[in-house]
Design a protein around this motif. Structure first.
Motif, short mmCIF file in Angstrom:
data_model
loop_
_atom_site.label_atom_id
_atom_site.label_comp_id
_atom_site.label_asym_id
_atom_site.label_seq_id
_atom_site.Cartn_x
_atom_site.Cartn_y
_atom_site.Cartn_z
N SER A 104 -4.26 -11.72 1.15
CA SER A 104 -3.31 -10.65 0.83
C SER A 104 -3.65 -9.35 1.55
CB SER A 104 -3.28 -10.40 -0.68
OG SER A 104 -2.86 -11.55 -1.38
N LEU A 105 -4.89 -9.23 2.00
CA LEU A 105 -5.35 -8.02 2.69
C LEU A 105 -5.44 -8.22 4.20
CD1 LEU A 105 -8.28 -7.04 0.26
CD2 LEU A 105 -5.94 -6.14 0.25
N PHE A 157 -0.19 1.77 6.36
CA PHE A 157 -1.20 0.74 6.22
C PHE A 157 -0.98 -0.22 5.06
CE2 PHE A 157 -3.87 3.99 8.49
CZ PHE A 157 -3.82 3.32 9.69
N ALA A 158 -0.80 0.32 3.87
CA ALA A 158 -0.76 -0.52 2.68
C ALA A 158 0.51 -1.36 2.63
CB ALA A 158 -0.86 0.35 1.43
N MET A 210 -1.75 7.97 5.41
CA MET A 210 -1.30 6.83 6.19
C MET A 210 -1.26 5.55 5.37
SD MET A 210 -0.18 7.19 9.21
CE MET A 210 0.03 8.57 10.32
N GLU A 211 -1.99 5.50 4.26
CA GLU A 211 -1.88 4.34 3.39
C GLU A 211 -0.44 4.20 2.90
OE1 GLU A 211 -3.98 2.04 2.74
OE2 GLU A 211 -5.90 2.88 3.39
N VAL A 225 1.22 5.24 -7.69
CA VAL A 225 2.44 5.36 -6.89
C VAL A 225 2.65 4.09 -6.08
CG1 VAL A 225 3.62 6.62 -5.05
CG2 VAL A 225 2.28 7.86 -6.74
N ASN A 226 3.78 3.41 -6.31
CA ASN A 226 4.11 2.23 -5.54
C ASN A 226 4.40 2.61 -4.10
OD1 ASN A 226 6.90 0.53 -4.69
ND2 ASN A 226 5.11 -0.69 -5.22
N VAL A 227 3.85 1.86 -3.15
CA VAL A 227 3.97 2.20 -1.74
C VAL A 227 5.43 2.10 -1.27
CG1 VAL A 227 3.30 1.50 0.59
CG2 VAL A 227 1.59 1.56 -1.23
#
Length: 485
Positions: free
Chosen positions: A33-34, A255-256, A250-251, A265-267
């Motif tokens: 997942s990562l 990135f995320a 930047m996440e 906080v949902n991306v």
């Protein structure tokens, strides 16, 4: 020495679990997942009743563990794992994590996401004192500092080491009897804690890994916090009180994964909000909105909803190509764009297109996508970027350590627009970015690090200070206005 940035490059991903009979298998799924956080190498280290076992190699996770026996031999009820993109150190197997350190009286494994800003100084000091490094990665430094500490307790040694290293870091340490997680004092890197139905504790760079293994999010690791997990449960402690939340913006921008949640906080929601606010700052007539897949699709949704324009699939991504930043030469990277993306002529032909993207680094990819859309018949292409102009390097774990090839550091917005061949170019403002994320905090910049956009770094740069000051004097770019075509 010159430093070349090819594109926005991910950091790394870390995952850990304690108290599961199939720890290695669960870690494999968590790392899968990562995978978007690093494709250069991967590895897993397990704890089988105090005996640490490891397998690691270069390549994607599926390549590292293509032989099922490699995973099956990693027995034990606890594990840590890592997917790597090299922010510091060479791309060799010696730098692939987890690291495994063996001593006469104990041993431990270590994984790290981030970048130490005083690594060069610390390494020189340690080597002058007789330390021998087996890698060129700055991640190994923490182990040497732990081992050289005179504190009588191991946890005290870890705290002392964590107060010595500077920069951005999320660490996981696997000992014979416990798992330790730690986050830097600014929380630059994300790190979350979850729990599985059988009671196993898990720690991951992103919460998206929890869904696939059936774990429930418990809380995020806080800046300056150290977390200890063992057979008795979980304990929260701190190694410093000098903390200030400044999570990497930047996440949220790039990135995320969109299904991850960082500090509540949902991306996807943050990116959609960014698109909505970008539409408010956009000042041109258009017919359709087209997001660049995949990281810009959320922002395109928000932009379309706010502007009232239809959100169309004008670009299609080939899901079976590598990301273009991996390609070693500019020619191959530009060819990679054509392999990765196709413009849908039936959608964009004769339309005034708003092309939504998350960022512009070098400008080469943006120029190629604009060209694709125009070759497909788009009447106009208005580029709208769901983040501010990227003008300054990052020293906390993203592979941008020079202004030399950041197009926004060397050209105005109008010049960039001309270079990429767009009919207009709009960036989201810094205030718009901060509002789009909307962290509930009193920290500066809404709890975000926005140094990439304004050059205001939340910490001293230590070993990078001289390089940064030199980069401010440079006005060298791979583009000149006259050769943009």
């Amino acid at each position: 020495m010159t430093y070349e940035v090819k594109s926005l490059n991910e950091e790394c991903g870390v995952f850990g679990i304690w108290g599961h009979p199939q720890a290695a298998q669960v870690t494999y799924f968590g790392l899968h997942s990562l995978q978007h956080r690093g494709q250069e190498g991967a590895g897993i280290l397990t704890n089988d009743e105090g005996k640490l076992k490891r397998h690691r190699s270069t390549g994607l996770l599926s390549e590292v563990f293509k032989n099922p026996a490699d995973l099956e031999k990693l027995t034990g009820t606890a594990a840590i794992g890592h997917v790597r993109y090299a922010t510091a150190g060479e791309a060799s197997i010696d730098n692939i994590q987890p690291f495994h350190f063996k001593f006469y009286d104990n041993s431990f494994g270590l994984v790290h996401n981030g970048n130490l800003t005083n690594a060069q100084t610390l390494r020189r000091e340690l080597e002058s004192q007789g330390a021998i490094f087996s890698s060129t990665s700055d991640s190994e430094i923490l182990a040497h500092l732990i081992r050289r500490s005179h504190h009588p307790e191991f946890l005290g040694k870890v705290k002392e080491a964590l107060n010595t290293v500077k920069g951005g870091f999320a660490y996981l340490l696997m000992l014979e009897d416990k798992l330790i997680a730690a986050l830097d004092p600014n929380g630059f890197r994300p790190l979350s804690i979850g729990r599985m139905k059988n009671g196993s504790w898990v720690v991951s760079s992103e919460t998206c890994a929890f869904e696939v293994i059936g774990a429930e999010w418990v809380r995020d690791v806080n800046p300056g916090e150290i977390v200890i997990i063992d057979d008795d449960g979980i304990t929260y402690d701190t190694y410093t009180t000098d903390t200030q939340l400044a999570i990497c913006s930047m996440e949220y921008i790039y990135f995320a994964r969109p299904d991850s949640t960082i500090h509540g906080v949902n991306v996807h929601t943050a990116r959609k909000n960014a698109g909505r606010l970008l539409a408010q700052e956009f000042a041109h007539e258009a017919d359709i909105v087209v997001g660049v897949p995949n990281s810009s699709l959320s922002a395109a949704m928000g932009f379309a909803e706010e502007s009232g324009l239809p959100n169309e699939m004008g670009l299609v991504k080939n899901q079976y190509t590598q990301r273009t930043f991996i390609q070693p030469t500019q020619e191959l990277r530009e060819q990679g764009v054509r392999m990765k993306l196709s413009a849908v002529s039936g959608v964009v032909k004769d339309k005034r297109v708003v092309m939504i993207d998350d960022s512009i680094v070098r400008g080469t990819t943006s120029r190629r996508i604009v060209q694709l859309l125009k070759e497909a018949g788009a009447a106009e292409v208005h580029v709208a970027i769901a983040s501010p102009p990227l003008k300054y390097p990052c020293f906390y774990g993203i592979d941008i350590q020079s202004r030399r090839e950041l197009i926004a550091a060397n050209h105005s917005v109008d010049e960039i627009c001309d270079i990429i061949g767009a009919d207009s170019l709009t960036y989201l403002s810094i205030d718009g970015l901060i509002e789009s994320v909307g962290l509930e905090t009193d920290a500066p910049n809404g709890g975000l690090c926005v140094a990439y956009f304004d050059g205001d770094y939340p910490t001293p740069l230590y070993d990078y200070e001289e390089r940064y000051l030199q980069s401010l004097k440079e006005k060298t770019s791979f583009y000149s206005i006259k050769d943009k075509k």
